[in-house]
Design a protein around this motif. Structure first.
Motif, PDB file in Angstrom:
ATOM      1  N   CYS A  81       0.852  -1.209   0.000  1.00 60.41           N
ATOM      2  CA  CYS A  81       0.000   0.000   0.000  1.00 60.41           C
ATOM      3  C   CYS A  81       0.880   1.250   0.000  1.00 60.41           C
ATOM      4  O   CYS A  81       0.643   2.196  -0.761  1.00 60.41           O
ATOM      5  N   ARG A  82       1.910   1.222   0.847  1.00 59.19           N
ATOM      6  CA  ARG A  82       2.783   2.401   0.975  1.00 59.19           C
ATOM      7  C   ARG A  82       3.407   2.748  -0.381  1.00 59.19           C
ATOM      8  O   ARG A  82       3.475   3.911  -0.759  1.00 59.19           O
ATOM      9  N   GLN A  83       3.819   1.720  -1.112  1.00 56.56           N
ATOM     10  CA  GLN A  83       4.436   1.993  -2.419  1.00 56.56           C
ATOM     11  C   GLN A  83       3.451   2.726  -3.350  1.00 56.56           C
ATOM     12  O   GLN A  83       3.830   3.685  -4.013  1.00 56.56           O
ATOM     13  N   VAL A  84       2.200   2.272  -3.383  1.00 53.54           N
ATOM     14  CA  VAL A  84       1.275   2.913  -4.331  1.00 53.54           C
ATOM     15  C   VAL A  84       0.741   4.249  -3.808  1.00 53.54           C
ATOM     16  O   VAL A  84       0.380   5.116  -4.581  1.00 53.54           O
ATOM     17  N   PHE A  85       0.733   4.413  -2.484  1.00 58.42           N
ATOM     18  CA  PHE A  85       0.348   5.728  -1.929  1.00 58.42           C
ATOM     19  C   PHE A  85       1.437   6.769  -2.234  1.00 58.42           C
ATOM     20  O   PHE A  85       1.158   7.923  -2.518  1.00 58.42           O
ATOM     21  N   ASP A  86       2.719   6.327  -2.116  1.00 53.40           N
ATOM     22  CA  ASP A  86       3.841   7.267  -2.225  1.00 53.40           C
ATOM     23  C   ASP A  86       4.280   7.517  -3.662  1.00 53.40           C
ATOM     24  O   ASP A  86       5.077   8.425  -3.914  1.00 53.40           O
ATOM     25  N   ALA A  87       3.809   6.700  -4.599  1.00 57.41           N
ATOM     26  CA  ALA A  87       4.272   6.839  -5.992  1.00 57.41           C
ATOM     27  C   ALA A  87       3.879   8.213  -6.542  1.00 57.41           C
ATOM     28  O   ALA A  87       2.920   8.838  -6.065  1.00 57.41           O
ATOM     29  N   GLU A  88       4.630   8.639  -7.553  1.00 58.89           N
ATOM     30  CA  GLU A  88       4.231   9.870  -8.241  1.00 58.89           C
ATOM     31  C   GLU A  88       2.848   9.629  -8.846  1.00 58.89           C
ATOM     32  O   GLU A  88       2.619   8.581  -9.465  1.00 58.89           O
ATOM     33  N   ARG A  89       1.944  10.545  -8.690  1.00 55.15           N
ATOM     34  CA  ARG A  89       0.523  10.342  -9.055  1.00 55.15           C
ATOM     35  C   ARG A  89       0.011   9.030  -8.434  1.00 55.15           C
ATOM     36  O   ARG A  89      -0.651   8.209  -9.084  1.00 55.15           O
ATOM     37  N   GLY A  90       0.362   8.831  -7.169  1.00 51.57           N
ATOM     38  CA  GLY A  90      -0.053   7.617  -6.463  1.00 51.57           C
ATOM     39  C   GLY A  90      -1.550   7.631  -6.185  1.00 51.57           C
ATOM     40  O   GLY A  90      -2.236   8.619  -6.460  1.00 51.57           O
ATOM     41  N   VAL A  91      -2.052   6.533  -5.631  1.00 51.80           N
ATOM     42  CA  VAL A  91      -3.493   6.484  -5.345  1.00 51.80           C
ATOM     43  C   VAL A  91      -3.748   7.147  -3.991  1.00 51.80           C
ATOM     44  O   VAL A  91      -2.863   7.163  -3.126  1.00 51.80           O
ATOM     45  N   PRO A  92      -4.933   7.719  -3.784  1.00 48.98           N
ATOM     46  CA  PRO A  92      -5.247   8.338  -2.487  1.00 48.98           C
ATOM     47  C   PRO A  92      -5.089   7.346  -1.322  1.00 48.98           C
ATOM     48  O   PRO A  92      -5.236   6.131  -1.494  1.00 48.98           O
ATOM     49  N   ARG A  93      -4.792   7.895  -0.149  1.00 49.92           N
ATOM     50  CA  ARG A  93      -4.412   7.079   1.023  1.00 49.92           C
ATOM     51  C   ARG A  93      -5.638   6.473   1.720  1.00 49.92           C
ATOM     52  O   ARG A  93      -5.899   6.744   2.893  1.00 49.92           O
ATOM     53  N   HIS A  94      -6.383   5.705   0.959  1.00 44.37           N
ATOM     54  CA  HIS A  94      -7.579   5.049   1.509  1.00 44.37           C
ATOM     55  C   HIS A  94      -7.488   3.563   1.205  1.00 44.37           C
ATOM     56  O   HIS A  94      -6.964   3.185   0.156  1.00 44.37           O
ATOM     57  N   VAL A  95      -8.046   2.753   2.105  1.00 42.51           N
ATOM     58  CA  VAL A  95      -8.194   1.318   1.834  1.00 42.51           C
ATOM     59  C   VAL A  95      -9.672   0.969   1.918  1.00 42.51           C
ATOM     60  O   VAL A  95     -10.398   1.484   2.777  1.00 42.51           O
ATOM     61  N   LEU A  96     -10.120   0.113   1.013  1.00 43.85           N
ATOM     62  CA  LEU A  96     -11.449  -0.497   1.109  1.00 43.85           C
ATOM     63  C   LEU A  96     -11.208  -1.997   1.193  1.00 43.85           C
ATOM     64  O   LEU A  96     -10.709  -2.598   0.239  1.00 43.85           O
ATOM     65  N   GLU A  97     -11.513  -2.584   2.344  1.00 43.28           N
ATOM     66  CA  GLU A  97     -11.358  -4.032   2.471  1.00 43.28           C
ATOM     67  C   GLU A  97     -12.716  -4.693   2.296  1.00 43.28           C
ATOM     68  O   GLU A  97     -13.698  -4.305   2.936  1.00 43.28           O
ATOM     69  N   LEU A  98     -12.760  -5.704   1.458  1.00 41.51           N
ATOM     70  CA  LEU A  98     -14.010  -6.433   1.236  1.00 41.51           C
ATOM     71  C   LEU A  98     -13.986  -7.691   2.094  1.00 41.51           C
ATOM     72  O   LEU A  98     -13.004  -8.431   2.077  1.00 41.51           O
ATOM     73  N   GLY A  99     -15.025  -7.937   2.855  1.00 44.14           N
ATOM     74  CA  GLY A  99     -15.120  -9.155   3.661  1.00 44.14           C
ATOM     75  C   GLY A  99     -13.974  -9.280   4.644  1.00 44.14           C
ATOM     76  O   GLY A  99     -13.019 -10.000   4.426  1.00 44.14           O
ATOM     77  N   SER A 100     -14.074  -8.580   5.749  1.00 44.49           N
ATOM     78  CA  SER A 100     -12.930  -8.409   6.663  1.00 44.49           C
ATOM     79  C   SER A 100     -12.792  -9.519   7.708  1.00 44.49           C
ATOM     80  O   SER A 100     -11.840  -9.505   8.483  1.00 44.49           O
ATOM     81  N   GLY A 101     -13.727 -10.438   7.755  1.00 43.57           N
ATOM     82  CA  GLY A 101     -13.609 -11.560   8.700  1.00 43.57           C
ATOM     83  C   GLY A 101     -13.538 -11.090  10.137  1.00 43.57           C
ATOM     84  O   GLY A 101     -14.366 -10.317  10.608  1.00 43.57           O
ATOM     85  N   SER A 102     -12.508 -11.542  10.849  1.00 40.71           N
ATOM     86  CA  SER A 102     -12.370 -11.170  12.258  1.00 40.71           C
ATOM     87  C   SER A 102     -11.833  -9.747  12.420  1.00 40.71           C
ATOM     88  O   SER A 102     -11.797  -9.223  13.528  1.00 40.71           O
ATOM     89  N   GLU A 117      -0.301   8.229   6.825  1.00 44.25           N
ATOM     90  CA  GLU A 117      -0.043   7.335   5.682  1.00 44.25           C
ATOM     91  C   GLU A 117      -1.327   6.708   5.149  1.00 44.25           C
ATOM     92  O   GLU A 117      -1.425   6.376   3.976  1.00 44.25           O
ATOM     93  N   LEU A 118      -2.289   6.484   6.038  1.00 45.13           N
ATOM     94  CA  LEU A 118      -3.559   5.854   5.651  1.00 45.13           C
ATOM     95  C   LEU A 118      -4.663   6.644   6.344  1.00 45.13           C
ATOM     96  O   LEU A 118      -4.870   6.507   7.546  1.00 45.13           O
ATOM     97  N   SER A 119      -5.369   7.483   5.564  1.00 43.66           N
ATOM     98  CA  SER A 119      -6.305   8.382   6.248  1.00 43.66           C
ATOM     99  C   SER A 119      -7.658   7.732   6.509  1.00 43.66           C
ATOM    100  O   SER A 119      -8.330   8.078   7.464  1.00 43.66           O
ATOM    101  N   HIS A 120      -8.057   6.764   5.648  1.00 42.64           N
ATOM    102  CA  HIS A 120      -9.365   6.160   5.899  1.00 42.64           C
ATOM    103  C   HIS A 120      -9.377   4.684   5.521  1.00 42.64           C
ATOM    104  O   HIS A 120      -8.809   4.293   4.504  1.00 42.64           O
ATOM    105  N   TYR A 121     -10.052   3.882   6.343  1.00 39.69           N
ATOM    106  CA  TYR A 121     -10.160   2.441   6.119  1.00 39.69           C
ATOM    107  C   TYR A 121     -11.644   2.083   6.113  1.00 39.69           C
ATOM    108  O   TYR A 121     -12.326   2.204   7.140  1.00 39.69           O
TER     109      TYR A 121
END
Ligand SMILES: C[S@@+](CC[C@H](N)C(=O)[O-])C[C@H]1O[C@@H](n2cnc3c(N)ncnc32)[C@H](O)[C@@H]1O
Length: 394
Positions: A81-102, A117-121
């Motif tokens: 995640c850090r690599q794609v957040f920090d890349a030039e024109r990287g993706v916004p610092r959000h994660v969407l997890e599908l089916g998170s289990g425990s 580094e990760l503003s929203h989950y």
């Protein structure tokens, strides 16, 4: 193999009987396609395996997933995640997890990636019971303040920019089962469910035309069409699932991790009985009708189908590899060494070494599990695939 399963307690038995009675009513007039039976067994509101009661995940449950094996798994995904957040024109610092289990992966990622580094989950979780459990996991470990950057969803948002993670979700989508009638591509029976002598049993039904066409298309890509009598599964829901995901993505990277194979291996000549597997208190068996609602039912993923569905929906295929390669590309070894430095006892160091083995050895999770990644308005190379990309096998 099924005879050695532990017996459920009275409350669990009663729960299973309620779901069984409901399903008996549904198949009373005509057999139900297996895919619908599996949908109900896993997701019937209040009764399905993922929607109610039992503990499911971890040592006291039915199975252990990679996030449950070790926080190192989340650590390696955090590095990706850090690599794609920090890349030039990287993706916004959000994660969407599908089916998170425990909630183990969410916890590991939120621990590894602080708010700058990760503003929203966001967690899309179909099960109200699991949503509640995830909230407890996160608050117990990180305090109430973690809730400022976590939200739960019941459906996909209208738009998402960031990293999407689906760990062991596709194997939990209900599958069609088929049995080849003859060698011609697409010539197969559909497996349906009915009741015979008081038990749920398989019966053969006509394969709808859309499935016949889809099976024929998949068989045509194999070295030889599947022979008569060959039984397997077809995950017809995975493509629409990925297409609906793709439709709402802005700038994003999608990571899908699961057990499965490229199509030619999934439908190999030796695998004549498919991959459907059920999990009950750490016992694997092959009877999907045993204790409805109390056991997980899964099938291996056709990664070629995922690649076709993703690219067909306009995503770029960023890589495909085995879990071991992906984790090592995201510096799993260095993460483990960094943890070992803080260990006081030798037993703790041994435990970490064992976790690395479980996650990466070919006979454990290292090769059984695969990772496929897609980009939406993002096509930079991901470090998880550097030196390990197996896209040519799809
Ligand atoms: C085997 S569990 C994996 C849980 C967790 N990701 C882990 O690795 O421990 C499967 C999860 O997928 C979820 N699931 C199934 N279908 C889904 C869908 N269409 N969208 C989101 N989650 C789904 C289930 O509710 C369950 O939480």
């Amino acid at each position: 193999m099924n005879a050695s399963l532990p017996e459920p307690d009275d409350a669990a038995r009663e729960h299973s009987h309620r779901l069984s009675d409901l399903l008996r009513g549904r198949v009373a007039t005509r057999p139900m396609p297996f895919v619908d039976w599996m949908q109900a067994a896993l997701y019937e509101p209040g009764l399905g395996y993922y929607m109610a009661g039992a503990r499911k995940f971890g040592h006291g449950g039915d199975f252990i997933t990679a996030p449950e094996v070790s926080p190192l798994y989340a650590g390696a995904l955090a590095a990706q995640c850090r690599q794609v957040f920090d890349a030039e024109r990287g993706v916004p610092r959000h994660v969407l997890e599908l089916g998170s289990g425990s909630g183990a992966l969410a916890l590991g990622l939120l621990e590894a990636l602080p708010a700058d580094e990760l503003s929203h989950y966001a967690i899309l979780e179909l099960s109200p019971e699991l949503q509640a459990r995830q909230r407890i996991t996160l608050v117990d470990a990180l305090g109430e303040s973690v809730l400022q950057r976590v939200s739960w969803l019941d459906a996909l948002p209208e738009r998402f920019d960031g990293v999407v993670i689906a760990n062991e979700v596709v194997d939990a989508l209900p599958v069609e089962r088929f049995v080849k009638r003859g060698p011609a591509p697409g010539d197969a029976w559909r497996v349906a469910t009915t009741v015979g002598q008081g038990r749920f049993v398989d019966v053969q039904a006509e394969l709808p035309e859309s499935l016949r066409v889809e099976l024929a298309r998949r068989e045509t890509g194999l070295a030889e069409p599947l022979p008569g009598g060959y039984a397997s599964e077809l995950n017809a829901l995975a493509a629409p699932w990925l297409a609906s995901l793709a439709a709402m993505l802005g700038r994003a990277v999608v990571l899908i991790i699961d057990y499965g194979y490229p199509r030619a291996e999934l439908y190999s000549a030796e695998r004549t009985r498919g991959t459907l597997a059920c999990y009950y208190r750490h016992r694997a068996h092959d009877d999907p009708y045993r204790w409805p609602g109390l056991q997980d039912i899964t099938a291996h993923v056709d990664f070629t189908a995922l690649a076709e569905a993703g690219t067909g929906a306009g995503l770029s295929l960023l890589g495909y590899t085995a879990q071991a390669g992906f984790l090592l590309g995201n510096r799993l070894t260095e993460l483990a060494e960094a943890r070992m430095v803080h260990c006081v006892r030798e037993t703790e160091r041994i435990a970490i070494a064992q976790q690395v083995k479980t996650l990466t050895l070919p006979g454990e999770m290292g090769e059984r599990f695969q990772v496929i990644a897609f980009g939406s308005d993002y096509d930079r190379a991901l470090q998880g695939f550097a030196g390990h990309d197996l896209t040519h096998r799809l």
